[in-house]
Design an enzyme around this catalytic site. Structure first.
Site, PDB file in Angstrom:
ATOM      1  N   HIS A  39      44.854  49.020  34.703  1.00 29.45           N
ATOM      2  CA  HIS A  39      45.532  47.903  35.378  1.00 29.45           C
ATOM      3  C   HIS A  39      44.585  46.713  35.522  1.00 29.45           C
ATOM      4  O   HIS A  39      44.941  45.577  35.174  1.00 29.45           O
ATOM      5  CB  HIS A  39      46.024  48.364  36.750  1.00 29.45           C
ATOM      6  CG  HIS A  39      46.626  47.283  37.583  1.00 29.45           C
ATOM      7  ND1 HIS A  39      47.998  47.128  37.731  1.00 29.45           N
ATOM      8  CD2 HIS A  39      46.066  46.279  38.332  1.00 29.45           C
ATOM      9  CE1 HIS A  39      48.246  46.098  38.516  1.00 29.45           C
ATOM     10  NE2 HIS A  39      47.081  45.565  38.898  1.00 29.45           N
ATOM     11  N   GLU A  40      43.382  46.966  36.025  1.00 29.21           N
ATOM     12  CA  GLU A  40      42.436  45.868  36.230  1.00 29.21           C
ATOM     13  C   GLU A  40      41.904  45.334  34.902  1.00 29.21           C
ATOM     14  O   GLU A  40      41.717  44.126  34.746  1.00 29.21           O
ATOM     15  CB  GLU A  40      41.281  46.335  37.127  1.00 29.21           C
ATOM     16  CG  GLU A  40      41.692  46.669  38.550  1.00 29.21           C
ATOM     17  CD  GLU A  40      42.354  45.500  39.262  1.00 29.21           C
ATOM     18  OE1 GLU A  40      42.021  44.337  38.951  1.00 29.21           O
ATOM     19  OE2 GLU A  40      43.221  45.731  40.121  1.00 29.21           O
ATOM     20  N   HIS A  43      44.296  42.822  33.509  1.00 29.43           N
ATOM     21  CA  HIS A  43      44.125  41.480  34.094  1.00 29.43           C
ATOM     22  C   HIS A  43      42.984  40.738  33.407  1.00 29.43           C
ATOM     23  O   HIS A  43      43.129  39.576  33.004  1.00 29.43           O
ATOM     24  CB  HIS A  43      43.795  41.588  35.590  1.00 29.43           C
ATOM     25  CG  HIS A  43      44.959  41.937  36.459  1.00 29.43           C
ATOM     26  ND1 HIS A  43      46.176  41.307  36.368  1.00 29.43           N
ATOM     27  CD2 HIS A  43      45.076  42.838  37.480  1.00 29.43           C
ATOM     28  CE1 HIS A  43      47.007  41.798  37.273  1.00 29.43           C
ATOM     29  NE2 HIS A  43      46.364  42.736  37.954  1.00 29.43           N
TER      30      HIS A  43
END
Length: 241
Positions: A39-40, A43
């Site tokens: 998820h990170e 980004h």
């Protein structure tokens, strides 16, 4: 829910507390050490593609869990199925269109969760399908793994939908900002700290908020489950007939 989830859940409930603890711990570990880093990373990857090298400079553009894990957020995943990792730093000064590019960067995280959820449901249904033809301990292990990946999928969908809520500091607020005027956007950011308290209040005290999120999570999960179980169901029907 569709597919095998009803059968597998009923099987799991009859296997005792140890079984439940093991599948909760394993699914939480998969989320903490795989889901949250992806998820990170998503980004940071999106920001990098849009011109911002900050995540790479800080060593966050990698999938090493140690670069992303937040201990309190990891505990939240274990206890409640909702948690967080250390946010990837983003510098909007590198973006050509700061609001639009920030929205795309923010959306990359929930999108990664939805992709991981779809893959997890497929893997769960695959294990469930194979378990139809396997007896004894291997069959129980396959059933156990199917339940684990069902829960991993549910957590991923929950994280995606929760992060898309348009309340600061969630990703959804940055996506919403792309549709606001500059004046409205800066007004929203001025009160970001107060929105955090509003969000906490909704999480802990609003039954309606929780219900809406649960309905959305179930809807997405059922759609993924139906789509990924369909080919296995077709195979089973062909074998039976």
């Amino acid at each position: 829910m569709g597919g095998l989830i009803g059968v597998l859940t009923s099987d799991a409930s009859g296997m005792g507390l140890l079984y439940e603890i093991l599948y909760l711990l394993l699914s939480a570990a998969i989320v903490v050490f795989l889901t949250m880093p992806i998820h990170e990373w998503a980004h940071g990857f999106a920001a990098g593609k849009l011109g911002d090298p900050t995540a790479r400079y800080y060593g966050r553009l990698r999938l090493n869990p140690m670069a992303h894990i937040d201990p309190v957020g990891a505990l939240g995943i274990l206890l409640f199925g909702i948690g967080w990792a250390k946010p990837v730093p983003v510098d909007t000064r590198y973006f050509k269109n700061p609001k639009k590019d920030m929205a795309l960067t923010a959306f990359a995280g929930p999108l990664a969760n939805l992709i991981m959820a779809f893959v997890s449901v497929f893997v769960a249904n695959l294990f469930g399908f194979i378990s139809y033809f396997v007896n004894g301990l291997p069959g129980y292990i396959l059933t156990f793994l199917a339940v684990v990946f069902y829960r991993v999928a549910l957590i991923n969908i929950s994280l995606a939908i929760f992060n898309l809520v348009p309340i600061p500091p969630l990703d959804g607020s940055k996506i919403l900002a792309a549709f606001l005027s500059d004046r409205a956007y800066y007004s929203l950011m001025r009160y970001e700290r107060y929105f955090s308290f509003i969000l906490l209040g909704l999480i802990f005290f609003s039954t309606r908020f929780s219900t809406i999120l649960s309905v959305m999570v179930s809807g997405v999960f059922n759609a993924f489950d139906t789509v990924t179980w369909w080919p296995f169901e077709a195979i089973l029907r062909a074998i039976i007939n």
